[in-house]
Design a protein around this motif. Structure first.
Motif, PDB file in Angstrom:
ATOM      1  N   ARG A 148       4.616  14.822  14.181  1.00 13.02           N
ATOM      2  CA  ARG A 148       3.805  16.379  13.998  1.00 13.02           C
ATOM      3  C   ARG A 148       3.988  16.938  15.584  1.00 13.02           C
ATOM      4  NH1 ARG A 148      -2.620  15.993  13.514  1.00 13.02           N
ATOM      5  NH2 ARG A 148      -2.417  18.172  13.802  1.00 13.02           N
ATOM      6  N   GLY A 149       4.065  15.357  16.573  1.00 14.36           N
ATOM      7  CA  GLY A 149       4.285  16.017  18.061  1.00 14.36           C
ATOM      8  C   GLY A 149       6.471  16.814  17.479  1.00 14.36           C
ATOM      9  N   LEU A 150       7.340  16.516  17.124  1.00 15.59           N
ATOM     10  CA  LEU A 150       8.247  16.755  16.992  1.00 15.59           C
ATOM     11  C   LEU A 150       8.718  18.472  16.365  1.00 15.59           C
ATOM     12  CD1 LEU A 150      11.428  16.418  16.730  1.00 15.59           C
ATOM     13  CD2 LEU A 150      10.958  15.536  14.584  1.00 15.59           C
ATOM     14  N   GLY A 151       7.497  18.128  15.253  1.00 19.51           N
ATOM     15  CA  GLY A 151       7.362  19.659  14.793  1.00 19.51           C
ATOM     16  C   GLY A 151       7.102  20.621  15.485  1.00 19.51           C
ATOM     17  N   MET A 152       6.155  20.776  16.273  1.00 20.01           N
ATOM     18  CA  MET A 152       5.620  21.324  17.830  1.00 20.01           C
ATOM     19  C   MET A 152       6.789  21.794  19.030  1.00 20.01           C
ATOM     20  SD  MET A 152       2.695  22.030  16.492  1.00 20.01           S
ATOM     21  CE  MET A 152       3.208  21.516  15.096  1.00 20.01           C
ATOM     22  N   ARG A 153       7.748  20.455  19.316  1.00 23.55           N
ATOM     23  CA  ARG A 153       8.625  20.359  20.684  1.00 23.55           C
ATOM     24  C   ARG A 153       9.872  21.167  19.340  1.00 23.55           C
ATOM     25  NH1 ARG A 153      10.349  15.301  23.270  1.00 23.55           N
ATOM     26  NH2 ARG A 153      12.196  15.947  25.047  1.00 23.55           N
ATOM     27  N   LEU A 154       9.976  21.449  18.120  1.00 25.32           N
ATOM     28  CA  LEU A 154      11.075  22.198  17.150  1.00 25.32           C
ATOM     29  C   LEU A 154      10.023  23.596  16.709  1.00 25.32           C
ATOM     30  CD1 LEU A 154      12.826  19.842  14.938  1.00 25.32           C
ATOM     31  CD2 LEU A 154      13.495  20.295  17.486  1.00 25.32           C
ATOM     32  N   GLY A 155       9.122  24.006  17.573  1.00 27.47           N
ATOM     33  CA  GLY A 155       9.065  25.546  17.133  1.00 27.47           C
ATOM     34  C   GLY A 155       7.928  25.284  15.923  1.00 27.47           C
ATOM     35  N   PHE A 156       7.751  24.394  15.427  1.00 27.13           N
ATOM     36  CA  PHE A 156       6.788  24.543  13.789  1.00 27.13           C
ATOM     37  C   PHE A 156       5.698  25.194  14.389  1.00 27.13           C
ATOM     38  CE2 PHE A 156      10.438  22.249  12.448  1.00 27.13           C
ATOM     39  CZ  PHE A 156      10.691  22.282  10.497  1.00 27.13           C
TER      40      PHE A 156
END
Length: 198
Positions: A148-156
């Motif tokens: 979830r953190g990776l997704g937020m970092r990528l703009g998801f």
């Protein structure tokens, strides 16, 4: 099926270790099987949403036989534990709406939290954009904080599924004006595994 996109092959160094990132090929079948079988129970559960310990030959073939258009997968190869070992995979497959695709990413346990998930997803997103997809999405477990953190970092953006509170859908508008820059970078991210997509 499009020709194998050899121009997408790239060497990458993370934490002093050199990796090869490239599109998956049907000849990667045996390594794909070893990769899935080597996942910890937690990583396998986050990947398949069920306690999977192995996959069938037919499923492995589905994983490795992509057309590089409506389906694509990037793999990361390391020299250990053997030359050409798969240590990470990020893939997409087109949804019924041809402008949308669904992603999945899985990282070997020993490579989690080292930036590999970020590196693979950056390349997958860029490739999907070039192929004309407008939306990418994928389901992750609610307790998979790393993904979830990776997704937020990528703009998801994250969207809770009212019918399944145990999962979260991550969505990224690929064609949106001012969409986040996901150019290749090697900054570490707490990325583990996402979605039950093949």
């Amino acid at each position: 099926m499009s020709a194998y996109p050899a121009d997408c092959e790239e060497e990458l160094e993370l934490h002093g270790v050199r990796l090869l990132i490239r599109p998956i090929r049907s000849t990667d079948l045996d390594e794909e099987l070893r990769f899935v079988r080597g996942l910890s129970p937690e990583s396998a559960y986050h990947r398949f949403f069920s306690p999977v310990h192995d996959i069938s030959l037919q499923m492995a073939q589905k994983f490795t036989e992509v057309d590089y258009e409506s389906s694509m997968a990037f793999i990361a190869l390391a020299a250990l534990p053997r030359a050409g070992s798969i240590v990470g995979v990020a893939r997409y497959i087109a949804k019924p709406d041809p402008a949308q695709c669904e992603f999945a990413v899985t990282i070997a346990d020993e490579w989690q939290h080292r930036g590999l998930g970020l590196a693979l997803m950056q390349r997958l997103i860029a490739y999907a954009r070039r192929r004309g997809f407008l939306l990418m999405e994928g389901s992750v477990m609610q307790d998979n904080a790393g993904m979830r953190g990776l997704g937020m970092r990528l703009g998801f953006t994250a969207h809770t599924d009212p019918e399944d509170p145990a999962t979260v859908t991550l969505r990224l508008a690929l064609g949106a004006k001012g969409a986040p820059n996901v150019s290749h970078a090697t900054t570490p991210a707490n990325a583990t595994n996402a979605t039950n997509l093949p």
